[in-house]
Design a protein around this motif. Structure first.
Motif, PDB file in Angstrom:
ATOM      1  N   GLN A 144       0.835  -1.194   0.000  1.00  0.00           N
ATOM      2  CA  GLN A 144       0.000   0.000   0.000  1.00  0.00           C
ATOM      3  C   GLN A 144       0.873   1.249   0.000  1.00  0.00           C
ATOM      4  O   GLN A 144       0.502   2.279  -0.542  1.00  0.00           O
ATOM      5  CB  GLN A 144      -0.915  -0.032   1.231  1.00  0.00           C
ATOM      6  N   SER A 145       2.085   1.155   0.577  1.00  0.00           N
ATOM      7  CA  SER A 145       2.933   2.346   0.664  1.00  0.00           C
ATOM      8  C   SER A 145       3.280   2.869  -0.730  1.00  0.00           C
ATOM      9  O   SER A 145       3.420   4.082  -0.917  1.00  0.00           O
ATOM     10  CB  SER A 145       4.205   2.031   1.440  1.00  0.00           C
ATOM     11  N   LEU A 146       3.408   1.970  -1.703  1.00  0.00           N
ATOM     12  CA  LEU A 146       3.696   2.438  -3.065  1.00  0.00           C
ATOM     13  C   LEU A 146       2.501   3.187  -3.635  1.00  0.00           C
ATOM     14  O   LEU A 146       2.650   4.220  -4.299  1.00  0.00           O
ATOM     15  CB  LEU A 146       4.044   1.257  -3.980  1.00  0.00           C
ATOM     16  N   ARG A 147       1.304   2.675  -3.356  1.00  0.00           N
ATOM     17  CA  ARG A 147       0.104   3.365  -3.850  1.00  0.00           C
ATOM     18  C   ARG A 147      -0.019   4.727  -3.183  1.00  0.00           C
ATOM     19  O   ARG A 147      -0.314   5.730  -3.835  1.00  0.00           O
ATOM     20  CB  ARG A 147      -1.143   2.529  -3.549  1.00  0.00           C
ATOM     21  N   LYS A 158      -5.823   7.492  -9.628  1.00  0.00           N
ATOM     22  CA  LYS A 158      -5.843   6.060  -9.372  1.00  0.00           C
ATOM     23  C   LYS A 158      -5.367   5.272 -10.589  1.00  0.00           C
ATOM     24  O   LYS A 158      -4.595   4.323 -10.461  1.00  0.00           O
ATOM     25  CB  LYS A 158      -7.269   5.652  -9.011  1.00  0.00           C
ATOM     26  N   SER A 159      -5.839   5.673 -11.762  1.00  0.00           N
ATOM     27  CA  SER A 159      -5.460   4.893 -12.939  1.00  0.00           C
ATOM     28  C   SER A 159      -3.983   5.082 -13.268  1.00  0.00           C
ATOM     29  O   SER A 159      -3.300   4.151 -13.679  1.00  0.00           O
ATOM     30  CB  SER A 159      -6.328   5.268 -14.136  1.00  0.00           C
ATOM     31  N   GLU A 160      -3.445   6.282 -13.029  1.00  0.00           N
ATOM     32  CA  GLU A 160      -2.010   6.499 -13.238  1.00  0.00           C
ATOM     33  C   GLU A 160      -1.220   5.632 -12.272  1.00  0.00           C
ATOM     34  O   GLU A 160      -0.212   5.018 -12.638  1.00  0.00           O
ATOM     35  CB  GLU A 160      -1.649   7.973 -13.023  1.00  0.00           C
ATOM     36  N   THR A 161      -1.669   5.596 -11.025  1.00  0.00           N
ATOM     37  CA  THR A 161      -0.982   4.778 -10.027  1.00  0.00           C
ATOM     38  C   THR A 161      -0.963   3.324 -10.462  1.00  0.00           C
ATOM     39  O   THR A 161       0.064   2.652 -10.386  1.00  0.00           O
ATOM     40  CB  THR A 161      -1.704   4.906  -8.675  1.00  0.00           C
ATOM     41  N   ILE A 162      -2.115   2.844 -10.940  1.00  0.00           N
ATOM     42  CA  ILE A 162      -2.178   1.431 -11.331  1.00  0.00           C
ATOM     43  C   ILE A 162      -1.303   1.162 -12.539  1.00  0.00           C
ATOM     44  O   ILE A 162      -0.517   0.215 -12.557  1.00  0.00           O
ATOM     45  CB  ILE A 162      -3.642   1.031 -11.593  1.00  0.00           C
ATOM     46  N   ARG A 163      -1.396   2.020 -13.544  1.00  0.00           N
ATOM     47  CA  ARG A 163      -0.641   1.770 -14.771  1.00  0.00           C
ATOM     48  C   ARG A 163       0.856   1.915 -14.566  1.00  0.00           C
ATOM     49  O   ARG A 163       1.641   1.134 -15.096  1.00  0.00           O
ATOM     50  CB  ARG A 163      -1.094   2.746 -15.864  1.00  0.00           C
ATOM     51  N   LYS A 164       1.263   2.931 -13.804  1.00  0.00           N
ATOM     52  CA  LYS A 164       2.691   3.248 -13.770  1.00  0.00           C
ATOM     53  C   LYS A 164       3.410   2.689 -12.556  1.00  0.00           C
ATOM     54  O   LYS A 164       4.634   2.610 -12.560  1.00  0.00           O
ATOM     55  CB  LYS A 164       2.872   4.763 -13.822  1.00  0.00           C
ATOM     56  N   ALA A 180       5.137  -3.108 -10.806  1.00  0.00           N
ATOM     57  CA  ALA A 180       5.626  -3.828  -9.629  1.00  0.00           C
ATOM     58  C   ALA A 180       5.082  -5.249  -9.605  1.00  0.00           C
ATOM     59  O   ALA A 180       5.743  -6.170  -9.120  1.00  0.00           O
ATOM     60  CB  ALA A 180       5.238  -3.084  -8.350  1.00  0.00           C
ATOM     61  N   ALA A 181       3.863  -5.431 -10.116  1.00  0.00           N
ATOM     62  CA  ALA A 181       3.243  -6.764 -10.078  1.00  0.00           C
ATOM     63  C   ALA A 181       3.580  -7.586 -11.303  1.00  0.00           C
ATOM     64  O   ALA A 181       3.176  -8.742 -11.412  1.00  0.00           O
ATOM     65  CB  ALA A 181       1.725  -6.619  -9.937  1.00  0.00           C
ATOM     66  N   LEU A 182       4.335  -7.002 -12.233  1.00  0.00           N
ATOM     67  CA  LEU A 182       4.537  -7.657 -13.529  1.00  0.00           C
ATOM     68  C   LEU A 182       5.048  -9.098 -13.447  1.00  0.00           C
ATOM     69  O   LEU A 182       4.499  -9.981 -14.109  1.00  0.00           O
ATOM     70  CB  LEU A 182       5.467  -6.809 -14.402  1.00  0.00           C
TER      71      LEU A 182
END
Lengths: 462, 281
Positions: free
Chosen positions: A342-345, A355-361, A366-368
């Motif tokens: 969560q700290s990265l978010r 939110k969408s920028e956070t998820i995409r970038k 990180a989850a790749l």
């Protein structure tokens, strides 16, 4: 006999457990704090020393005794059996055993009667011997263990070490089974490759093993190695897998993103299990869904566009297979996306990212590695899938990359090669093992890649 | 370099509007950057903050101190609406930035966070290169028109965070490979890169060793020239070293606020005195 003894041993184990427990209480006069190990460990210790050696003997004896008896009988009836070949010897022993212990007897003669008598005697010796040995082991073990119980005795260590050995044995079963399967695949494949060169098999472009034999009768043994080309099957497999992944990867990944970052708690609580139910549907159900609903729909739609779609098409099978593996992709990806700290978010949101920028970038990069391994697992699953393809993609080994045509896959051909009455030493049936080995190598490779990817990127966030 | 030169156009426009509306000053003449009035925060049924009135003065360091669970971090997170991500959290009262109510529905929270940046307790660099970590904010806000411009922003931010000399030869190395103190300064550089007006720091040194802490503290002191800083800290020495104003929270209530010097030498409230002399906390 075996089961009776096992039952008796189980009863003895229960008794030994309670005996050990109460004994441990007795020797410290009920002051349990003086014991090194808790009373239940003393019970377990007594069970181990009483029953374990006897059980071991039981198993070994039950496996070894019939063989020993066979060889003893053979050596006793040497005059009769010396001239017999292996099949005749087997028949002789089988009949003799049937006479001795009941069963269907081919025909009787004096020699067999004699051998049957021998069987009876040896069998009774063996049973008496086993019972005596085991009774002695149980008694000795119990006495030894019972006297060994003392306040400072380390019963817990014995129990825990035995448990550890037992657990190791269980995992060894899985490992040895895998090794056994692989070895049998390899040996059968070697038989096949003796008849058909490896090169022809892997790089051949023509597959029609049904016409493997030219001529009939005595000449039927000649094998035409050029019709065992696996390329059409591999291409068919890859085509269908590709279509499946094209369906499953975006749908699975996007639904995972929705579930992990957008869905409210109640939605997630319902949607995730429902999505996972997809994984619980038997593949044969998917199969007739593909064959009866999806394939005709594609065909009708294709015709309305002026395309000729075969009624069994790679597209139909691939799409349905894609739907089948959606839960693999979505569930695993959901887990790895949730595992991104969560700290990265927060860090990203704190910089004014949406939110969408956070998820995409941030989140997805990180989850790749986890997402990649989820995809590769899904691919392995798709490659190994049979039922849907049998029902929806057909059996024709066409070498084509046109998804509207009928194709076939490695797994489907294994099935068709092995169903029906077959000799197990013809090139046709042995080809199934070679295909199995090929499939195993491909999925193994994919799994290794998946593991590597995961290991390489795992330490990136912490 | 003056604040206004680094300010992005969007923020500059907003600041202009705000300046026309209210250029509030405190009784003793300091300009006010942010102001909280009767701020109450509830987590579900539990109230975490009770009617907090606190002014954050422009280009000063304000330290929020108090025992664990006293609401200082909660107040900090209200200042850039980071509490929005917590479902059960409700905020009442007014918080203004240059006279604008930041909880007004017309406020875009993304824009607000670009103006009020945040540095977290545990260094949380993205699993990307050092360069990408700093370039992240400018990229999403479109602050650079070209690659050289972006390079300049990254270099300038790293310089201001006092990290440039240590990492200039390895900007492509992963940010997670730096030491803890370097990571935290990287996070500060990352926050500076979007040219915020206010920087919130939530116990920025609690995960760092004394040497790294000293460097970050030195940095905070330098940043005061251009930025308004609010820092939550557990260390009273740290509050004394870096801040000009100190606010003491206890059980969700703002007990007292004043110049740091006065606060530590001559506290008005008994609870403050007990806390700073180590009687509880």
């Amino acid at each position: 006999m075996f089961w009776t003894i096992l039952l008796i041993l189980a009863g003895l184990a229960v008794m030994a457990y309670f005996a050990g427990r109460s004994r441990s209480g007795q020797i410290v006069d009920g002051d349990y704090s003086k014991l090194h190990s808790r009373p239940s460990f003393h019970g377990g210790f007594l069970v181990i020393v009483t029953v374990l050696p006897a059980s071991f003997v039981l198993v070994v004896w039950s496996i070894a005794a019939p063989r020993l008896i066979d060889s003893a009988v053979i050596s006793q009836s040497a005059s009769v059996v010396s001239g017999l070949g292996k099949p005749e010897l087997d028949v002789f022993l089988r009949d003799a055993r049937a006479i001795a212990f009941g069963g269907i007897v081919g025909f009787t003669d004096d020699a067999k009667e004699q051998a049957a008598e021998l069987f009876k005697t040896y069998r009774s010796y063996s049973e008496v011997g086993m019972t005596v040995v085991m009774a002695a082991l149980v008694a000795l073990g119990f006495i030894y263990g019972f006297r060994k119980i003392a306040p400072r005795m380390r019963a817990r260590h014995v129990v825990e070490r035995t448990t550890m050995v037992f657990l190791a044995a269980c995992s060894a079963v899985a490992i040895f089974t895998t090794i056994g399967i692989v070895l049998s695949l390899i040996f059968e494949s070697l038989l096949f490759f003796r008849q058909v060169p490896v090169f022809d098999f892997i790089f051949g472009t023509h597959w029609s093993p049904q016409s493997a034999f030219e001529g009939a009768g005595a000449e039927a043994g000649d094998v035409n190695s050029e019709i065992f080309g696996a390329i059409p099957l591999l291409v068919g497999t890859m085509l269908i897998t590709m279509i499946a992944i094209l369906v499953a990867a975006p749908i699975g990944l996007l639904s995972a993103i929705y579930l992990s970052d957008y869905a409210s708690r109640p939605v997630r609580a319902v949607a995730k299990p429902v999505l996972e139910i997809l994984a619980g549907i038997p593949t044969v159900v998917y199969g007739f869904f593909a064959a009866l609903t999806v394939a005709p729909a594609f065909r009708g739609f294709g015709e309305s566009l002026g395309l000729s779609v075969s009624s069994e098409s790679a597209l139909a099978a691939g799409v349905v297979m894609g739907i089948m593996i959606i839960p693999f992709v979505s569930s695993l990806s959901d887990d790895v996306i949730n595992a991104v700290p969560q700290s990265l978010r927060d860090g990203s949101a704190g910089l004014g990212a949406t939110k969408s920028e956070t998820i995409r970038k941030v989140v997805l990069p990180a989850a790749l590695p986890g997402i990649v391994s989820a995809l590769i697992l899904a691919i392995s699953r798709a490659i190994g899938e049979t039922m849907i393809v049998v029902m929806a993609a057909g059996l024709a080994a066409n070498l084509t990359v046109n998804p509207l045509e009928a194709v076939t896959t490695v797994t489907v051909q294994i099935v068709t090669l092995l169903i029906g009455d077959q000799e197990f030493d013809s090139a046709k049936t042995l080809a199934a093992f070679a295909l199995g080995l090929l499939l195993f190598c491909i999925t193994l490779l994919l799994n290794i890649i998946a593991l590597r990817v995961v290991q390489k990127y795992r330490e990136q966030y912490d | 370099m003056s604040m206004d030169a680094t300010m992005n156009p969007m923020a500059a426009a907003a600041a202009e509007i705000a300046d026309m509306g209210a250029s509030a000053v405190t009784a003793d003449g300091d300009p006010i950057k942010m102001r909280g009035e009767k701020v109450c925060v509830h987590y579900g049924d539990k109230q975490a903050l009770f009617d907090v009135d606190l002014d954050i003065r422009k280009r000063q360091v304000t330290a929020l101190i108090g025992p664990s669970g006293c609401g200082k971090s909660t107040f900090l997170r209200c200042l850039n609406r980071m509490n929005d991500t917590i479902d059960i959290c409700r905020v009442a009262g007014d918080i203004t930035l240059d006279g604008m109510n930041i909880y007004d529905p017309s406020i875009d929270v993304v824009e607000l966070r670009a103006r009020v940046g945040m540095v977290f307790q545990k260094p949380n660099p993205f699993p990307k290169s050092i360069y990408e970590n700093v370039a992240y904010g400018p990229r999403i806000h479109g602050l650079a028109r070209s690659k050289p411009e972006l390079d300049d922003i990254v270099a300038a931010s790293l310089q201001k965070a006092g990290l440039y000399e240590e990492v200039k030869d390895r900007l492509d190395a992963p940010g997670t490979g730096l030491s803890g103190g370097q990571q935290q300064r990287l996070c500060i550089a990352r926050a500076i890169a979007v040219s915020p007006e206010v920087i919130l720091m939530d116990e920025p040194c609690s995960a760092l060793d004394p040497i790294a802490t000293a460097k970050v503290e030195e940095l905070i002191d330098e940043l005061r020239e251009n930025y308004t800083i609010v820092i939550v800290t557990h260390s009273m020495q740290q509050a004394a070293r870096v801040s000009q104003r100190t606010a003491f929270f206890h059980l969700g209530v703002l007990v007292e606020e004043g110049p740091t010097q006065d606060m530590f030498t001559n506290p008005r409230d008994r609870r403050t005195q007990d806390y700073i002399t180590g009687r509880f906390g």
